[in-house]
Scaffold this active site. Structure first.
Site, short mmCIF file in Angstrom:
data_model
loop_
_atom_site.label_atom_id
_atom_site.label_comp_id
_atom_site.label_asym_id
_atom_site.label_seq_id
_atom_site.Cartn_x
_atom_site.Cartn_y
_atom_site.Cartn_z
N LYS A 1 0.83 -1.21 0.00
CA LYS A 1 0.00 0.00 0.00
C LYS A 1 0.86 1.25 0.00
O LYS A 1 1.72 1.42 0.87
CB LYS A 1 -0.89 0.02 1.24
CG LYS A 1 -2.12 -0.85 1.13
CD LYS A 1 -3.02 -0.60 2.32
CE LYS A 1 -4.44 -1.01 2.04
NZ LYS A 1 -5.32 -0.69 3.17
N VAL A 2 0.60 2.11 -0.98
CA VAL A 2 1.32 3.38 -1.10
C VAL A 2 0.27 4.49 -1.15
O VAL A 2 -0.66 4.42 -1.95
CB VAL A 2 2.17 3.40 -2.39
CG1 VAL A 2 2.78 4.77 -2.62
CG2 VAL A 2 3.27 2.33 -2.31
#
Length: 375
Positions: free
Chosen positions: A140-141
């Protein structure tokens, strides 16, 4: 007998669970949901992990082992979450294989402290990706301005990305472009595209919470009744407009060229779908947004509610004129969606940093207690 969750799947939307906890991985609950509900993936975030690890004793043994091995709080945290995510990914592996890599993903967040640092995000995401060592995980970014170039570089490096903390259509357009830029780099380097997966997670309930608060401010709103009539509509409208953009970019010649080389589209994922306002339906953010090639990640209580009283139908392309009109009406009431998404993005990062730090502090206390007991 199919239940409403399985019917969603038949309509072309994937249902993921927005929750992770070691107990449900080990006691067969997740396996049962994959079997009976067609559950196709799992998401987590620092707030979910903080709750899981602080409120359940079934992490104590692992914490003890890590503490005795001299790990610090951050290393202990990482060991725990990597173990959970790997275990979950293994449970979802058959889903991943049967769907040819379209589904069956489990997500893990880069440290929220790096949300505004491109280079650290890239380094951290690659390190976690190598450590997890599963084809069906996503890193997750956040969709911050600094996150966008990280998304491009990570996709180019073949890392699956779940773009998180997305609060507006304008930013989503930039995210889709960043994703395609990354794939383009793969093409230039003669790297395969068919093994790269990505979703763009649009956070919903928080939008309504903030917009409704603005609409309720009488000082701003001379036309209070008109403003009140707009309550609770913004998140669904934004999601529907984002989906229109999805349909647009996936028809573009640029995308078609990538698709011919085996690329899979970056699907929109509806996140933050637990209803926060008790005045609204408990399945509000599921019912309105069923659409092909989308994902809805639901907290356990929303999933249970939908299983119980959901009425699945493809509704994501309904009321589009109203959605466009709503944006104008909100502006007329002094609510500008650009400002709303900026505020939510900044708050969203903080909402992950706070539980992350709280958990590290708690792990540090546990570590010291355990080490003291050992001597």
């Amino acid at each position: 007998m199919t239940n409403p969750l399985q019917e969603i799947k038949i309509l072309g939307q994937s249902v993921w669970l927005d929750y992770i906890q070691r107990n449900i991985l080990e006691n067969g609950e997740v396996a049962r949901m994959i079997e009976t509900d067609g559950l196709a993936g799992m998401t987590s975030n620092p707030a979910i992990f903080e709750k899981a690890i602080n409120e359940h004793g079934n992490y104590d043994e692992s914490i003890k082992v890590s503490a005795h091995n001299g790990l610090n709080a951050r290393e202990i945290y990482e060991a725990l979450v990597i173990e959970d995510v790997q275990q979950a990914a293994d449970l979802f592996r058959p889903v991943y294989d049967e769907s040819n890599g379209r589904d069956g993903f489990v997500s893990l967040e880069v440290s929220p402290h790096f949300a505004n640092d491109t280079e650290q995000t890239i380094t951290e995401a690659k390190r976690l990706w190598m450590k997890l060592d599963r084809p069906n995980v996503m890193i997750k970014v956040p969709a911050t301005p600094e996150g966008l170039p990280a998304i491009t570089q990570l996709i180019a490096a073949g890392v699956n990305i779940n773009v998180t903390l997305l609060f507006g259509v304008a930013r989503y357009q930039e995210v889709a472009d960043a994703f395609m830029d990354g794939l383009q780099q793969c093409v230039t380097q003669n790297k395969p595209l068919d093994n790269i997966a990505s979703v763009a997670s649009s956070f919903l309930s928080r939008i309504d919470v903030l917009v409704d608060k603005h609409l309720d401010e009488p000082a701003k709103n001379s036309v209070i009744d008109a403003a009140h009539a707009l309550r609770g509509q913004t998140a669904v409208a934004c999601a529907r407009l984002a989906y229109q953009h999805y349909l647009k970019w996936t028809k573009s010649s640029r995308w078609q060229a990538l698709s011919k080389k085996g690329a899979q589209p970056q699907r929109l994922l509806w996140a933050s779908t637990g209803t926060k306002n008790p005045a609204y339906s408990d399945i509000k953010y599921v019912e309105a947004l069923i659409g092909r090639e989308t994902v809805n990640t639901m907290p356990p209580q929303t999933l249970a509610a939908y299983r119980d009283h959901g009425h699945p139908a493809l509704r994501i392309e309904q009321e589009l004129d109203e959605a466009h009109a709503l944006v104008e009406k909100l502006a007329g009431s002094g609510v500008h969606l650009g400002a709303v998404s900026e505020q939510l993005e900044a708050e969203g990062v903080q909402k992950f940093i706070a539980p992350y730090d709280k958990l590290l502090k708690r792990l540090d206390q546990r570590r010291l207690e355990l080490v003291k007991h050992a001597h």
